[in-house]
Write a protein that holds these residues in place. Structure first.
Motif, PDB file in Angstrom:
ATOM      1  N   LYS A   1       1.132   1.329  -5.005  1.00 32.56           N
ATOM      2  CA  LYS A   1      -0.081   1.701  -4.282  1.00 32.56           C
ATOM      3  C   LYS A   1       0.232   2.718  -3.179  1.00 32.56           C
ATOM      4  CE  LYS A   1      -2.575  -2.500  -3.745  1.00 32.56           C
ATOM      5  NZ  LYS A   1      -3.374  -3.437  -3.366  1.00 32.56           N
TER       6      LYS A   1
ATOM      7  N   MET B   1       0.670   6.086  -4.739  1.00 28.70           N
ATOM      8  CA  MET B   1      -0.601   6.669  -5.166  1.00 28.70           C
ATOM      9  C   MET B   1      -1.535   6.981  -3.997  1.00 28.70           C
ATOM     10  SD  MET B   1      -0.307   6.976  -8.310  1.00 28.70           S
ATOM     11  CE  MET B   1       1.463   6.860  -8.417  1.00 28.70           C
ATOM     12  N   SER B   2      -1.068   6.732  -2.751  1.00 33.38           N
ATOM     13  CA  SER B   2      -1.912   6.919  -1.558  1.00 33.38           C
ATOM     14  C   SER B   2      -3.161   6.038  -1.581  1.00 33.38           C
ATOM     15  CB  SER B   2      -2.334   8.382  -1.377  1.00 33.38           C
ATOM     16  OG  SER B   2      -1.214   9.177  -1.170  1.00 33.38           O
ATOM     17  N   ILE B   3      -3.072   4.903  -2.257  1.00 31.00           N
ATOM     18  CA  ILE B   3      -4.172   3.934  -2.184  1.00 31.00           C
ATOM     19  C   ILE B   3      -4.058   3.195  -0.854  1.00 31.00           C
ATOM     20  CG2 ILE B   3      -5.055   1.790  -3.186  1.00 31.00           C
ATOM     21  CD1 ILE B   3      -4.033   2.981  -5.924  1.00 31.00           C
TER      22      ILE B   3
ATOM     23  N   HIS C   1      -0.754  14.864  -7.830  1.00 38.44           N
ATOM     24  CA  HIS C   1      -1.476  14.000  -8.771  1.00 38.44           C
ATOM     25  C   HIS C   1      -1.789  14.667 -10.105  1.00 38.44           C
ATOM     26  CE1 HIS C   1      -2.440  10.603  -5.932  1.00 38.44           C
ATOM     27  NE2 HIS C   1      -1.939  11.513  -5.130  1.00 38.44           N
ATOM     28  N   ARG C   2      -1.602  15.983 -10.170  1.00 40.81           N
ATOM     29  CA  ARG C   2      -1.786  16.660 -11.466  1.00 40.81           C
ATOM     30  C   ARG C   2      -0.652  16.307 -12.421  1.00 40.81           C
ATOM     31  NH1 ARG C   2      -5.382  19.826 -12.568  1.00 40.81           N
ATOM     32  NH2 ARG C   2      -6.888  20.278 -10.934  1.00 40.81           N
TER      33      ARG C   2
ATOM     34  N   TYR D   1      -1.054   7.032 -13.759  1.00 40.48           N
ATOM     35  CA  TYR D   1      -0.898   5.739 -13.093  1.00 40.48           C
ATOM     36  C   TYR D   1      -1.745   4.679 -13.791  1.00 40.48           C
ATOM     37  CZ  TYR D   1      -1.788   2.232  -9.371  1.00 40.48           C
ATOM     38  OH  TYR D   1      -1.944   1.079  -8.646  1.00 40.48           O
TER      39      TYR D   1
ATOM     40  N   PRO E   1      -2.883   0.994 -13.008  1.00 39.25           N
ATOM     41  CA  PRO E   1      -2.843  -0.064 -12.000  1.00 39.25           C
ATOM     42  C   PRO E   1      -2.622  -1.429 -12.655  1.00 39.25           C
ATOM     43  CG  PRO E   1      -4.949   1.115 -11.962  1.00 39.25           C
ATOM     44  CD  PRO E   1      -4.240   1.507 -13.203  1.00 39.25           C
TER      45      PRO E   1
ATOM     46  N   GLN F   1      -5.724   6.420 -20.139  1.00 35.86           N
ATOM     47  CA  GLN F   1      -6.085   7.291 -19.015  1.00 35.86           C
ATOM     48  C   GLN F   1      -4.852   7.716 -18.208  1.00 35.86           C
ATOM     49  OE1 GLN F   1      -6.239   6.546 -15.418  1.00 35.86           O
ATOM     50  NE2 GLN F   1      -5.076   4.673 -15.831  1.00 35.86           N
TER      51      GLN F   1
END
Ligand SMILES: Nc1ncnc2c1ncn2[C@@H]1O[C@H](COP(=O)(O)OP(=O)(O)O)[C@@H](O)[C@H]1O
Ligand SMILES: [Mg+2]
Lengths: 320, 259
Positions: A56, A59-61, A82-83, A87, A89, A154
């Motif tokens: 997390k 991913m900068s969550i 992020h390109r 990820y 989760p 995805q």
């Protein structure tokens, strides 16, 4: 050597706990780690070790208390990073009013793919995760295993170079696990870097070039799976049946345990042949002889037990 | 210019449509039909007034309820259900996501308002068999309602970036009601003769959105002219207020650890 695919430096995350939020709980403690380009890296640890927290943060969550990380040389604060990543989760959940196709189309648009390219990719990746037939089913009707597959689709839809998977095999039946392992193998063959977390050691043993073991937020060791545990056999397991009325040989009378009409015994390796000879003399039928090695599981349990008793220190297990 | 907010907005609109949010249009249509039949007995002048007043009030209230109740859940739902995890792993900045969510709901509210406006037009034609030149004021009144809804949506979104949906609803409705009295608050401040109170009252009245200026329902139903200056004043005011609310929301949301 080129820049590592993933560089994590002193990553630390404290969560506020307690009703009045005055105490902090350290979930991740100065994690430093590098994953090379093209490597499959298994991030191992029991539940609550801090694996999801690490992902997390990457991913900068959530944001780290201290420390930094780079992926393919780009800071995790840089949105263009992020390109190049995908990820999955832990227990992914998606917009249940969309169909699988619509969901992937939504995500593909964010990468700027043209309409025809999106159409083609979506079909290709849905088939790759075994959901070709469910493209137009609303996600609210998907089972947990199917959601996991959409989640994998995805994560790889845009051909990312570095792929982060949080417990990719969870919620899947044995066939599904096998398929996910195949996908990871294929991705590795395509030269991608895969960083996946798991608490299931056999998955890591089968897939990983290297594993890192995290317990209580601290990295306990990094190395090839076979370096983490010695491959030395510590005992031989014998399964056998005795004809009715025959007593057990003396040497096994104490150590053998009866399981459903059969006996199971663990003997040191150098005692194997004498014991087998004795078994032959009493006309026992040998069902199997298996060498016992410490598994990553055992290694794990030892670490977890130590974590509970004493503050663990970082151990280097095997150099690369 | 990034395409991300637009993509997020379209998905937000699609969610609203699939969640059958637009079903409220059926209730509105039934209301208009009922009212048209009932006012048929009164003189044409009065029945026009009743239909316009009722229609515009209903458009405003229906929109307001949607703006508040969907608005406070826009971000919260994606956080709570963790759909944001996958989205934020894509090349999406948090403020782009916020603007997209805002745009998606404003689009939904605009489409919804448009269909209600058509219903009002039909009812008006049914009772009077004609449109008057002064009915153009209805269009302006509806435009103001849309501006007001955008403002309320931005407020709801702002509050939901740091508080629960329930509290955000309370705050947003509180500000909406207080916004009608922002002029009065300033006057109360003047009466106190205390410079500190006057400054405080003025500050509060500037901070609160002045919703009274957006309500021209009475004028529109009487066919009174609405000053042209009010159109651009309201437009600029709403744009500024929405921008500030969204900037504030982005600043808070961008630094937040998600659940
Ligand atoms: N939002 C949170 N607030 C407080 N503590 C948390 C939060 N998320 C995780 N933790 C704690 O951080 C630790 C690590 O959790 P996690 O990263 O989910 O572990 P893992 O994925 O390895 O099972 C656990 O002790 C967990 O209770
Ligand atoms: Mg986890």
């Amino acid at each position: 050597m080129s820049t590592p695919a993933i560089e994590i430096e002193g990553l630390t995350k404290d969560y506020p706990v307690g009703f009045w939020r005055q105490r902090m709980h350290r979930s991740l403690d100065h994690l430093t780690l590098q994953v090379q380009d093209g490597e499959v890296f298994g991030f191992l640890g029991p539940n609550g070790a801090g694996k999801t927290t690490t992902l997390k943060v990457l991913m900068s969550i959530i944001f780290p208390t201290s420390g930094s990380a780079r992926v393919r040389g780009k800071s995790i604060d840089d949105v263009s990073m992020h390109r190049e990543i995908g990820y999955l989760p832990e227990q992914p959940y998606f917009y249940d009013y969309l169909t699988a196709r619509e969901l992937l189309d939504y995500y593909a648009r964010l990468f700027g793919f043209a309409a025809s390219e999106r159409r083609e990719r979506i079909i290709r990746f849905l088939e790759r995760v075994g959901l070709g037939g469910a493209a137009d089913v609303q996600l609210r009707k998907f089972s947990k295993g199917m959601l996991q597959r959409v989640g994998i689709a995805q994560a790889i839809l845009h051909d990312p170079q570095v792929i982060f998977l949080d417990e990719p095999m969870s919620g899947l039946d044995p066939v599904g696990r096998r398929e996910v392992r195949d996908i990871i193998h294929d991705l590795k063959r395509e030269g991608r870097t895969i960083f996946f977390s798991t608490h299931i050691l056999s998955d890591a043993e089968m897939l990983c070039d290297r594993v890192g073991v995290l317990v209580g937020g601290k990295l306990q060791g990094v190395g090839a799976p076979r370096e983490i545990v010695s491959m030395e056999v510590y005992a031989m397991e014998i399964l056998f049946e005795t004809p009715e009325g025959h007593p057990l040989p003396n040497s096994l009378a104490k150590s053998a345990t009866q399981v459903g009409g059969r006996y199971r015994a663990e003997v040191p390796e150098d005692q194997l042949y004498p014991v087998l000879d004795e078994l032959r003399r009493c006309e026992a039928r040998i069902l199997s002889v298996t060498p016992l090695r410490p598994t990553l599981e055992d290694y794990f349990f030892k670490l977890v037990a130590r974590d509970k008793s004493a503050p663990p220190q970082l151990v280097e297990v095997g150099a690369r | 210019m990034s395409a991300v907010p637009g993509i997020v907005a379209v998905n937000t609109f699609r969610e609203a449509v699939r969640d059958r949010v637009l079903y409220n249009l059926i209730v509105f249509a039934l209301m208009m039909i009922g009212a048209s039949v009932l006012v048929g007995e009164i003189s044409i002048g009065i029945s026009r007034l009743v239909i316009i007043n009722l229609g515009l009030s209903a458009i405003s209230i229906f929109g307001l309820v949607m703006a508040v109740f969907i608005g406070v859940g826009l971000v919260y739902k994606e956080m709570e259900k963790r759909t944001l995890y996958c989205l934020l792993a894509k090349p999406v900045r948090r403020w782009e996501f916020l603007i997209g969510k805002f745009g998606g709901l404003v689009l939904t509210l605009t489409v919804n308002t448009f269909f209600m406006a058509l219903g009002l037009g039909a009812a008006l034609y049914y009772v009077s068999r004609e449109f008057l030149r002064s009915d153009a004021m209805i269009v302006i009144a509806i435009y103001f309602i849309v501006l007001e809804l955008a403002l309320v949506t931005a407020l709801a979104l702002f509050f939901s970036c740091f508080s629960s949906p329930m509290l955000s609803t309370l705050y947003t409705l509180g500000i909406y009601v207080a916004g009608f009295f922002s002029g009065d608050i300033r006057e109360i401040g003047m009466v106190t003769h205390s410079p500190a109170m006057q400054t405080a009252a003025r500050a509060i009245s500037y901070l609160l959105p002045n919703f009274r200026n957006f309500n021209v329902i009475a004028a529109a139903s009487h066919g009174d002219a609405i000053p042209f200056s009010l159109i651009w004043q309201n437009t600029a005011y709403a744009a500024l207020y929405v921008a500030l609310a969204l900037i504030g929301a982005s600043a808070i949301f961008s630094g937040r650890n998600l659940k």
